[in-house]
Motif scaffolding. Structure first.
Motif, PDB file in Angstrom:
ATOM      1  N   MET A   1       0.842  -1.155   0.000  1.00 27.61           N
ATOM      2  CA  MET A   1       0.000   0.000   0.000  1.00 27.61           C
ATOM      3  C   MET A   1       0.898   1.231   0.000  1.00 27.61           C
ATOM      4  SD  MET A   1      -2.799   1.383   2.801  1.00 27.61           S
ATOM      5  CE  MET A   1      -1.915   0.736   4.165  1.00 27.61           C
ATOM      6  N   SER A   2       0.516   2.231  -0.739  1.00 27.50           N
ATOM      7  CA  SER A   2       1.281   3.464  -0.833  1.00 27.50           C
ATOM      8  C   SER A   2       0.377   4.653  -0.523  1.00 27.50           C
ATOM      9  CB  SER A   2       1.861   3.603  -2.237  1.00 27.50           C
ATOM     10  OG  SER A   2       2.588   4.794  -2.355  1.00 27.50           O
ATOM     11  N   ILE A   3       0.882   5.563   0.300  1.00 31.27           N
ATOM     12  CA  ILE A   3       0.161   6.778   0.658  1.00 31.27           C
ATOM     13  C   ILE A   3       1.034   7.957   0.257  1.00 31.27           C
ATOM     14  CG2 ILE A   3      -0.812   8.150   2.535  1.00 31.27           C
ATOM     15  CD1 ILE A   3      -0.955   5.472   4.126  1.00 31.27           C
ATOM     16  N   GLU A   4       0.480   8.893  -0.486  1.00 33.37           N
ATOM     17  CA  GLU A   4       1.222  10.100  -0.872  1.00 33.37           C
ATOM     18  C   GLU A   4       0.554  11.322  -0.270  1.00 33.37           C
ATOM     19  OE1 GLU A   4       2.463  10.677  -4.896  1.00 33.37           O
ATOM     20  OE2 GLU A   4       2.409   8.518  -5.279  1.00 33.37           O
ATOM     21  N   ILE A   5       1.382  12.161   0.343  1.00 42.50           N
ATOM     22  CA  ILE A   5       0.908  13.407   0.924  1.00 42.50           C
ATOM     23  C   ILE A   5       1.720  14.515   0.289  1.00 42.50           C
ATOM     24  CG2 ILE A   5       0.611  14.737   3.043  1.00 42.50           C
ATOM     25  CD1 ILE A   5       0.835  11.847   4.419  1.00 42.50           C
ATOM     26  N   GLY A   6       1.067  15.440  -0.392  1.00 35.41           N
ATOM     27  CA  GLY A   6       1.805  16.462  -1.115  1.00 35.41           C
ATOM     28  C   GLY A   6       1.216  17.843  -0.964  1.00 35.41           C
ATOM     29  N   ASP A   7       1.981  18.815  -1.427  1.00 34.17           N
ATOM     30  CA  ASP A   7       1.499  20.187  -1.427  1.00 34.17           C
ATOM     31  C   ASP A   7       2.094  20.923  -2.614  1.00 34.17           C
ATOM     32  OD1 ASP A   7       4.068  21.122  -0.886  1.00 34.17           O
ATOM     33  OD2 ASP A   7       3.673  21.498   1.207  1.00 34.17           O
ATOM     34  N   ASP A   8       1.670  22.152  -2.788  1.00 33.15           N
ATOM     35  CA  ASP A   8       2.208  22.972  -3.868  1.00 33.15           C
ATOM     36  C   ASP A   8       2.838  24.239  -3.302  1.00 33.15           C
ATOM     37  OD1 ASP A   8      -0.065  24.255  -3.098  1.00 33.15           O
ATOM     38  OD2 ASP A   8      -0.911  24.430  -5.092  1.00 33.15           O
ATOM     39  N   GLY A   9       3.443  24.110  -2.114  1.00 34.58           N
ATOM     40  CA  GLY A   9       4.084  25.250  -1.449  1.00 34.58           C
ATOM     41  C   GLY A   9       5.403  25.623  -2.103  1.00 34.58           C
ATOM     42  N   ILE A  10       6.321  26.131  -1.312  1.00 35.02           N
ATOM     43  CA  ILE A  10       7.598  26.616  -1.847  1.00 35.02           C
ATOM     44  C   ILE A  10       8.578  25.498  -2.164  1.00 35.02           C
ATOM     45  CG2 ILE A  10       7.385  28.833  -0.699  1.00 35.02           C
ATOM     46  CD1 ILE A  10       9.420  27.787   1.391  1.00 35.02           C
ATOM     47  N   GLU A  49       9.051   2.351   9.752  1.00 30.62           N
ATOM     48  CA  GLU A  49      10.051   1.286   9.699  1.00 30.62           C
ATOM     49  C   GLU A  49       9.687   0.124  10.618  1.00 30.62           C
ATOM     50  OE1 GLU A  49      13.734   3.314  10.484  1.00 30.62           O
ATOM     51  OE2 GLU A  49      13.952   3.925   8.383  1.00 30.62           O
ATOM     52  N   LYS A  50       9.076   0.405  11.771  1.00 28.15           N
ATOM     53  CA  LYS A  50       8.625  -0.662  12.679  1.00 28.15           C
ATOM     54  C   LYS A  50       7.542  -1.514  12.019  1.00 28.15           C
ATOM     55  CE  LYS A  50      10.797   0.147  16.611  1.00 28.15           C
ATOM     56  NZ  LYS A  50      11.716  -0.799  17.185  1.00 28.15           N
ATOM     57  N   LEU A  51       6.815  -0.920  11.084  1.00 29.22           N
ATOM     58  CA  LEU A  51       5.773  -1.636  10.342  1.00 29.22           C
ATOM     59  C   LEU A  51       6.330  -2.242   9.048  1.00 29.22           C
ATOM     60  CD1 LEU A  51       2.928   0.984  10.829  1.00 29.22           C
ATOM     61  CD2 LEU A  51       3.122  -1.253  11.942  1.00 29.22           C
ATOM     62  N   ASN A  52       7.662  -2.302   8.938  1.00 38.75           N
ATOM     63  CA  ASN A  52       8.354  -2.853   7.764  1.00 38.75           C
ATOM     64  C   ASN A  52       8.070  -2.063   6.495  1.00 38.75           C
ATOM     65  OD1 ASN A  52       9.637  -4.998   9.178  1.00 38.75           O
ATOM     66  ND2 ASN A  52       7.683  -6.073   9.177  1.00 38.75           N
ATOM     67  N   GLY A  53       7.885  -0.776   6.645  1.00 38.52           N
ATOM     68  CA  GLY A  53       7.621   0.079   5.499  1.00 38.52           C
ATOM     69  C   GLY A  53       8.746   1.060   5.257  1.00 38.52           C
ATOM     70  N   LYS A  54       8.527   1.952   4.311  1.00 36.85           N
ATOM     71  CA  LYS A  54       9.491   2.998   3.966  1.00 36.85           C
ATOM     72  C   LYS A  54       8.752   4.316   3.832  1.00 36.85           C
ATOM     73  CE  LYS A  54      11.194   0.701   0.311  1.00 36.85           C
ATOM     74  NZ  LYS A  54      11.967   0.537  -0.906  1.00 36.85           N
ATOM     75  N   ASN A  67       6.203  15.816  -2.266  1.00 37.70           N
ATOM     76  CA  ASN A  67       5.377  14.668  -1.906  1.00 37.70           C
ATOM     77  C   ASN A  67       6.120  13.819  -0.891  1.00 37.70           C
ATOM     78  OD1 ASN A  67       3.247  15.229  -3.567  1.00 37.70           O
ATOM     79  ND2 ASN A  67       3.554  13.510  -4.932  1.00 37.70           N
ATOM     80  N   PHE A  68       5.463  13.508   0.207  1.00 31.26           N
ATOM     81  CA  PHE A  68       5.960  12.510   1.141  1.00 31.26           C
ATOM     82  C   PHE A  68       5.238  11.219   0.792  1.00 31.26           C
ATOM     83  CE2 PHE A  68       6.795  16.433   3.331  1.00 31.26           C
ATOM     84  CZ  PHE A  68       8.043  16.214   3.902  1.00 31.26           C
ATOM     85  N   ILE A  69       5.995  10.152   0.649  1.00 31.09           N
ATOM     86  CA  ILE A  69       5.432   8.868   0.244  1.00 31.09           C
ATOM     87  C   ILE A  69       5.709   7.846   1.335  1.00 31.09           C
ATOM     88  CG2 ILE A  69       5.475   7.046  -1.496  1.00 31.09           C
ATOM     89  CD1 ILE A  69       6.545   9.345  -3.411  1.00 31.09           C
ATOM     90  N   ILE A  70       4.648   7.181   1.774  1.00 32.34           N
ATOM     91  CA  ILE A  70       4.754   6.116   2.762  1.00 32.34           C
ATOM     92  C   ILE A  70       4.350   4.830   2.070  1.00 32.34           C
ATOM     93  CG2 ILE A  70       3.875   5.182   4.939  1.00 32.34           C
ATOM     94  CD1 ILE A  70       3.235   8.119   5.723  1.00 32.34           C
ATOM     95  N   GLU A  71       5.231   3.836   2.126  1.00 29.91           N
ATOM     96  CA  GLU A  71       4.928   2.523   1.542  1.00 29.91           C
ATOM     97  C   GLU A  71       4.912   1.502   2.658  1.00 29.91           C
ATOM     98  OE1 GLU A  71       7.923   1.913  -1.445  1.00 29.91           O
ATOM     99  OE2 GLU A  71       6.886   3.204  -2.883  1.00 29.91           O
ATOM    100  N   LEU A  72       3.806   0.781   2.761  1.00 35.14           N
ATOM    101  CA  LEU A  72       3.630  -0.257   3.783  1.00 35.14           C
ATOM    102  C   LEU A  72       3.266  -1.573   3.125  1.00 35.14           C
ATOM    103  CD1 LEU A  72       1.479   1.798   6.305  1.00 35.14           C
ATOM    104  CD2 LEU A  72       3.875   1.172   6.581  1.00 35.14           C
ATOM    105  N   PRO A  73       3.781  -2.672   3.678  1.00 37.32           N
ATOM    106  CA  PRO A  73       3.389  -3.972   3.125  1.00 37.32           C
ATOM    107  C   PRO A  73       1.928  -4.256   3.449  1.00 37.32           C
ATOM    108  CG  PRO A  73       4.737  -4.275   5.081  1.00 37.32           C
ATOM    109  CD  PRO A  73       4.715  -2.798   4.784  1.00 37.32           C
ATOM    110  N   ILE A  74       1.283  -4.988   2.584  1.00 35.75           N
ATOM    111  CA  ILE A  74      -0.134  -5.310   2.798  1.00 35.75           C
ATOM    112  C   ILE A  74      -0.245  -6.535   3.674  1.00 35.75           C
ATOM    113  CG2 ILE A  74      -2.252  -6.047   1.658  1.00 35.75           C
ATOM    114  CD1 ILE A  74      -1.526  -4.260  -0.633  1.00 35.75           C
TER     115      ILE A  74
END
Length: 74
Positions: A1-10, A49-54, A67-74
């Motif tokens: 699973m991948s979660i992306e959090i982004g903005d259009d700031g500076i 990282e404790k959830l084996n993600g990045k 964009n901050f991207i969080i990748e977690l195993p399903i």
């Protein structure tokens, strides 16, 4: 699973991006009095990282500036 959090700031410069997930690093030096400690992303990284993600930062996404991207195993 991948979660992306982004903005259009500076955006975040590449030199800060390299250490942004380290404790007490703050992305915007001009905001030194907003109550932040620079620990949020360091704590986020430890939890993911404790959830084996990045978690990582994409400073050149297709849309927006950051964009901050969080990748977690399903």
């Amino acid at each position: 699973m991948s979660i992306e959090i982004g903005d259009d700031g500076i955006g975040i410069s590449e030199d800060i991006a390299q250490s942004l997930f380290d404790p007490f690093v703050r992305g915007d030096k001009t905001r030194s009095h907003d109550g932040g400690s620079g620990l949020g992303l360091a704590i986020t990284r430890k939890i993911v990282e404790k959830l084996n993600g990045k978690v990582y930062l994409d400073t050149k996404p297709k849309h927006g500036k950051t964009n901050f991207i969080i990748e977690l195993p399903i």
